[in-house]
Design a protein around this motif. Structure first.
Motif, PDB file in Angstrom:
ATOM      1  N   ASP A 105       7.045 -46.785 -41.159  1.00  0.00           N
ATOM      2  CA  ASP A 105       7.494 -45.395 -41.207  1.00  0.00           C
ATOM      3  C   ASP A 105       7.570 -44.794 -39.809  1.00  0.00           C
ATOM      4  N   ALA A 106       6.604 -45.145 -38.963  1.00  0.00           N
ATOM      5  CA  ALA A 106       6.562 -44.562 -37.625  1.00  0.00           C
ATOM      6  C   ALA A 106       7.752 -44.967 -36.764  1.00  0.00           C
ATOM      7  N   THR A 107       8.223 -46.189 -36.960  1.00  0.00           N
ATOM      8  CA  THR A 107       9.322 -46.691 -36.133  1.00  0.00           C
ATOM      9  C   THR A 107      10.690 -46.542 -36.793  1.00  0.00           C
ATOM     10  N   TRP A 164      -0.870 -50.778 -24.083  1.00  0.00           N
ATOM     11  CA  TRP A 164      -0.372 -52.151 -23.988  1.00  0.00           C
ATOM     12  C   TRP A 164      -1.001 -52.814 -22.768  1.00  0.00           C
ATOM     13  N   PRO A 165      -1.374 -54.089 -22.836  1.00  0.00           N
ATOM     14  CA  PRO A 165      -2.028 -54.742 -21.693  1.00  0.00           C
ATOM     15  C   PRO A 165      -1.118 -54.807 -20.473  1.00  0.00           C
ATOM     16  N   ASP A 166      -1.738 -54.789 -19.309  1.00  0.00           N
ATOM     17  CA  ASP A 166      -1.005 -54.854 -18.044  1.00  0.00           C
ATOM     18  C   ASP A 166      -0.683 -56.320 -17.739  1.00  0.00           C
ATOM     19  N   ARG A 186      16.140 -52.110 -30.191  1.00  0.00           N
ATOM     20  CA  ARG A 186      16.388 -51.453 -28.903  1.00  0.00           C
ATOM     21  C   ARG A 186      15.780 -50.056 -28.866  1.00  0.00           C
ATOM     22  N   THR A 187      15.922 -49.324 -29.951  1.00  0.00           N
ATOM     23  CA  THR A 187      15.344 -47.979 -30.009  1.00  0.00           C
ATOM     24  C   THR A 187      13.825 -48.030 -29.983  1.00  0.00           C
ATOM     25  N   ARG A 191      11.163 -46.633 -26.841  1.00  0.00           N
ATOM     26  CA  ARG A 191      10.125 -45.634 -27.079  1.00  0.00           C
ATOM     27  C   ARG A 191       8.726 -46.168 -26.829  1.00  0.00           C
ATOM     28  N   ARG A 192       8.538 -47.496 -26.988  1.00  0.00           N
ATOM     29  CA  ARG A 192       7.181 -48.035 -26.990  1.00  0.00           C
ATOM     30  C   ARG A 192       6.850 -48.940 -25.806  1.00  0.00           C
TER      31      ARG A 192
END
Length: 222
Positions: A105-107, A164-166, A186-187, A191-192
């Motif tokens: 739902d979030a994406t 997210w890890p570096d 792609r969208t 965003r993430r």
């Protein structure tokens, strides 16, 4: 020699990684399909990450390749051992505190799938048409025999990292994927995982079955 940890998606075993394992081995690398305790209700995402670490056995040069739901557990491996890179193969990208159950739902993944189904005229119950439309019938039938029950424990667990890890991250977008269509991916990435530009590879949601050679080349960055 690079070790590639091959982290599966939901409800699968190591069988479907075997074609990619052969291709990477043929190119002089070590490939380790990881068996996750996906049907164990006591196992959460941290346990999945521990299973990856145990499988690779102290590899010096490690790249983690994650498929689909594997995008939730693979980044946690970076908290345990040195990882040179993450390669996401049509994978889910979580946000801190978000569960896989919330991710759709979030994406907008559910809406994207519904639109794809409408374009294709696919019956929502047609699993082969969703996941295995681009592989031989015999391969699709074998894949169905290797499906496993997926516990809801890691599926409903909030993603435990603060970010997210570096670690250098690449995303392989599958051109014919019906579950996660290209425009949706792609969208989602924009965003993430800002700055990560998806790289197109042939195949549907399981390119390791339909185009293992092309997937191996992409994983290796060639």
């Amino acid at each position: 020699m690079t070790t590639f940890a091959l982290v599966p998606g939901a409800g699968t075993d190591t069988w479907y990684w075997r074609p990619l394992e052969r291709e990477l081995t043929r190119r002089g690398h070590r490939a380790v399909p990881v068996e996750l305790p996906c049907d164990d209700d006591a196992a959460g995402l941290e346990t999945y990450a521990d299973a990856v670490v145990a499988a690779v056995g102290g590899a010096d040069d490690l790249v983690v390749v994650a498929h689909s739901f594997g995008g939730f557990s693979a980044p946690l491996v970076c908290d345990r051992v040195a990882v040179r890179g993450l390669v996401l193969v049509t994978a889910m990208v979580p946000l801190p505190g978000e569960s896989a159950a919330q991710w759709g739902d979030a994406t907008g993944a559910g809406a994207a799938l519904a639109e794809q189904d409408a374009r294709d005229g696919r019956d929502p119950d047609d699993v082969v048409g969703l996941f295995y439309h681009d592989v031989d019938e015999s391969v699709a039938n074998e894949a169905l025999r290797h499906e496993r029950d997926q516990s809801t424990t890691p599926w409903t667990q909030p993603w435990p990292r603060a970010a997210w890890p570096d670690v250098p991250t690449r995303y392989l977008l599958c051109r014919e994927d019906k579950l996660f269509p290209a425009a949706f991916v792609r969208t989602m990435l924009a965003r993430r995982l800002r700055g990560v530009v998806p790289e197109m590879v042939p195949g549907g949601h399981h390119p390791m079955l339909s185009h293992p050679g092309a997937l191996a080349a992409a994983v290796l960055g060639r």
